[in-house]
Design a protein around this motif. Sequence first.
Motif, PDB file in Angstrom:
ATOM      1  N   ILE A   1     -12.624   4.510  53.303  1.00 37.55           N
ATOM      2  CA  ILE A   1     -12.247   3.338  52.509  1.00 37.55           C
ATOM      3  C   ILE A   1     -13.078   2.119  52.911  1.00 37.55           C
ATOM      4  O   ILE A   1     -13.342   1.245  52.080  1.00 37.55           O
ATOM      5  CB  ILE A   1     -10.739   3.044  52.637  1.00 37.55           C
ATOM      6  N   VAL A   2     -13.504   2.051  54.166  1.00 35.54           N
ATOM      7  CA  VAL A   2     -14.396   0.963  54.568  1.00 35.54           C
ATOM      8  C   VAL A   2     -15.739   1.088  53.870  1.00 35.54           C
ATOM      9  O   VAL A   2     -16.297   0.104  53.365  1.00 35.54           O
ATOM     10  CB  VAL A   2     -14.569   0.959  56.100  1.00 35.54           C
TER      11      VAL A   2
ATOM     12  N   LYS B   1     -14.223  -4.773  47.216  1.00 33.85           N
ATOM     13  CA  LYS B   1     -13.240  -4.475  46.171  1.00 33.85           C
ATOM     14  C   LYS B   1     -11.846  -4.828  46.676  1.00 33.85           C
ATOM     15  O   LYS B   1     -11.480  -4.446  47.787  1.00 33.85           O
ATOM     16  CB  LYS B   1     -13.289  -2.986  45.803  1.00 33.85           C
ATOM     17  N   PRO B   2     -11.064  -5.521  45.878  1.00 32.85           N
ATOM     18  CA  PRO B   2      -9.691  -5.845  46.319  1.00 32.85           C
ATOM     19  C   PRO B   2      -8.779  -4.625  46.323  1.00 32.85           C
ATOM     20  O   PRO B   2      -7.792  -4.589  47.039  1.00 32.85           O
ATOM     21  CB  PRO B   2      -9.232  -6.887  45.288  1.00 32.85           C
ATOM     22  N   THR B   3      -9.103  -3.616  45.518  1.00 26.53           N
ATOM     23  CA  THR B   3      -8.289  -2.411  45.458  1.00 26.53           C
ATOM     24  C   THR B   3      -9.173  -1.250  45.029  1.00 26.53           C
ATOM     25  O   THR B   3     -10.211  -1.446  44.382  1.00 26.53           O
ATOM     26  CB  THR B   3      -7.122  -2.566  44.467  1.00 26.53           C
ATOM     27  N   LEU B   4      -8.775  -0.047  45.415  1.00 24.83           N
ATOM     28  CA  LEU B   4      -9.516   1.145  45.016  1.00 24.83           C
ATOM     29  C   LEU B   4      -8.886   1.866  43.844  1.00 24.83           C
ATOM     30  O   LEU B   4      -9.426   2.876  43.382  1.00 24.83           O
ATOM     31  CB  LEU B   4      -9.625   2.115  46.203  1.00 24.83           C
ATOM     32  N   GLY B   5      -7.745   1.379  43.360  1.00 25.28           N
ATOM     33  CA  GLY B   5      -7.097   1.992  42.212  1.00 25.28           C
ATOM     34  C   GLY B   5      -6.626   3.409  42.507  1.00 25.28           C
ATOM     35  O   GLY B   5      -6.112   3.714  43.589  1.00 25.28           O
TER      36      GLY B   5
ATOM     37  N   VAL C   1      -8.117   9.730  48.075  1.00 19.92           N
ATOM     38  CA  VAL C   1      -8.528   9.625  49.480  1.00 19.92           C
ATOM     39  C   VAL C   1      -7.367   9.992  50.391  1.00 19.92           C
ATOM     40  O   VAL C   1      -7.536  10.713  51.391  1.00 19.92           O
ATOM     41  CB  VAL C   1      -9.037   8.206  49.779  1.00 19.92           C
ATOM     42  N   ARG C   2      -6.177   9.532  50.068  1.00 21.23           N
ATOM     43  CA  ARG C   2      -5.005   9.866  50.885  1.00 21.23           C
ATOM     44  C   ARG C   2      -4.696  11.353  50.826  1.00 21.23           C
ATOM     45  O   ARG C   2      -4.330  11.958  51.852  1.00 21.23           O
ATOM     46  CB  ARG C   2      -3.805   9.052  50.408  1.00 21.23           C
TER      47      ARG C   2
END
Length: 505
Positions: free
Chosen positions: A238-239, A247-251, A257-258
């Motif tokens: 995510i980094v 980006k403020p969010t990855l949507g 990713v999780r």
Amino acid sequence: MYSRKAWGGEIDPFILTKFAKVEDDTAAQNNLVSLVIFEWGDESLIGRPVPGTDDELATICDPANIEANLCTQEELGAFILAENATEAAKSTILSKAVNLNDPAAINYPVKKTGFYCVSTFAYSGHDYQGVVEFRNSYGELPAAQIAKLPFYGALTIVYAVIGVFWAFLYVQNRHDILPVQNYITAILIFLVVEQAMTWGFYDYQNRHGMNAFAKVLMIIVAILNAGRNAFSFFLLLIVCMGYGVVKPTLGRTMLWVRLLAIAHFVFSVIYGIASLSITPESAGPLVLLVILPLAATLTAFYVWTLNSLNLTMKDLVERRQKTKAMMYRKLWWCILGSIIVIFGFFFINSFAFAGRSAINFVPDHWKTRWFVLDGWLNIVYLFDIAFVAYLWRPTANNRRFAMSDELAQDDDGFEIRSLANSLDEEGAIPLEENDYERHSLERELSPVPPKPVQPAPQQRESLDGETIFAVGEEDADKFSEDEDEDEDFRKSSEERRKLTGEPSL
């Protein structure tokens, strides 16, 4: 085995050998077992060349070797030692024949650090059972693993120190924390707990041996290690995607990713349990069902992370976000450096071990084998997590400015032009030839000096230039100064119109 002087302890180290007693009517000499205890460096002192042969070596004292004067009747059934074994041996060599009808426990004291061996031979040809205990002075841990005890204790302290510095910055800037910094906080806390549990497992095993509770601790440590790996890959991914900085969010991407991190954790736990329960002799084709899923998730993390990092850097370079691009370029060099160190370490060790025979590998490297297999990877991981924490450390106003953009510029200079020139260029009325002199006169009479164009405010780096989060405050009276400049400009423009005869607007 380590000597008492090497690691300290309350007792002198020893090797204890005990054979099971055999009850039958066979003659005593028919129940003999040959026993020899020696340090690996003295292995060449066991056995003597048989006279009249080129390379045949006699190792067991039997009637034929007694007749050949290679040993005595008192040594019947024992291992034959070289004539100069007593003087040439680095450590004491114990050789004797044990009578299984009345076996006594044999204690071999360890005076020097070394790789000690116990070898037996069924002289009488009967089956036998025995137990060998290697007891070091410091406790129950094998000598090849005792170095892990201070190593993981030191790692726990180092991670705790990093966590204290991070907590200080986090609390100091708690009103300006980014989401990605919360993830870094979580993994630092997790690392302190995981390293402390690993150290606790080795300390408990050293005190009490590998009992049932030690096995439970071993499983817990394996699960925590799997969680650390999955969490670390998740954070790095995510980094590299620019979460919290670009980006403020990855949507919905965050969900995938999780899921990948959870799958990697599950497969890592299965692999850890299988590695503890399956021996190399019992491993079959079904072991691939354990290895392949873990290899698949690991490959997915590597490919996705490197691809995301390249895309983020490319986007920042195209938008001329130099400060942010510099951060991700440093992260790229950190990852590349880690890969080079890993492959370089493997290459150097493979090259060093290639010239040694397989039989000498373990005796020559039993002290450092733990570091080759486990220790140095933990050091590389420590430097990586510390570097990421340093680049993304909490600072003042990092939330306010993390999502801001620098002013993209093609060059480093600023074009300075007069306002009058700007106004003339914007006028859509073409000049007649006879009007050229009049306009030249008007410009000469203009009392307004050229006004330099103020450069647009840019996002500033921190004083150390390492992160984009440490940004100073804007001047409080900026807008009041702009209003004063506009008022001066209007007055100057009005005076110019009066002198040139132009109508007022």
